[in-house]
Design a protein around this motif. Structure first.
Motif: not given
Length: 150
Positions: A113-127
């Motif tokens: 999941l950490l590599e996936q993009t947060v819905e509605g944002r332009n960054y990943s869960f890691y970020v």
């Protein structure tokens, strides 16, 4: 692997053994009731900053839970809170609860999941997760300054 490292950083920053000095809760437990409304210029008060920190932790928790529509609205971002002992007890408890919920959610999360993009944002869960740690440390600096301004 990455998830466990983030969990460790969240714990250290929040509870102690942080590399940067006193952890968030070490500092917040020293706040006196007369410091709660302290401001420098037209800054937010100490209690408002902790409410703000909690709001963005809730955002992180909700996004980790898969709530794609959740966002932090203006009222939650920096709510006006009466700076007294009763409101401080509630604010501090909610902040501590957010740590518990965040760690519990992370324990249930897969590293992928950490590599996936947060819905509605332009960054990943890691970020996002590293960002919440940086956010806490940034505001911790403000809180320390507000405490010294008293």
């Amino acid at each position: 692997m990455y998830r466990q490292g983030i969990i460790e950083l969240l714990r250290r920053t929040f509870d102690g053994a942080a590399w940067h000095g006193p952890a968030v809760m070490e500092t917040l437990r020293k706040v006196s009731s007369d410091q709660l409304g302290q401001r420098i210029g037209n800054s937010h008060s100490l209690i408002e900053i902790v409410e703000h920190m909690t709001a963005w932790r809730r955002f992180t928790i909700e996004k980790l839970r898969g709530n794609t529509t959740y966002d932090v609205n203006d009222a939650a971002n920096y709510p006006r809170v009466e700076p007294n002992e009763e409101s401080w007890t509630i604010t501090l408890q909610q902040f501590e609860d957010s740590q518990t919920m965040l760690l519990e959610q992370l324990e249930q999360t897969n590293d992928s999941l950490l590599e996936q993009t947060v819905e509605g944002r332009n960054y990943s869960f890691y970020v996002l997760l590293h960002g919440i740690i940086h956010h806490d440390v940034y505001h911790l600096g403000q809180i320390v300054l507000l405490m010294k301004g008293q």
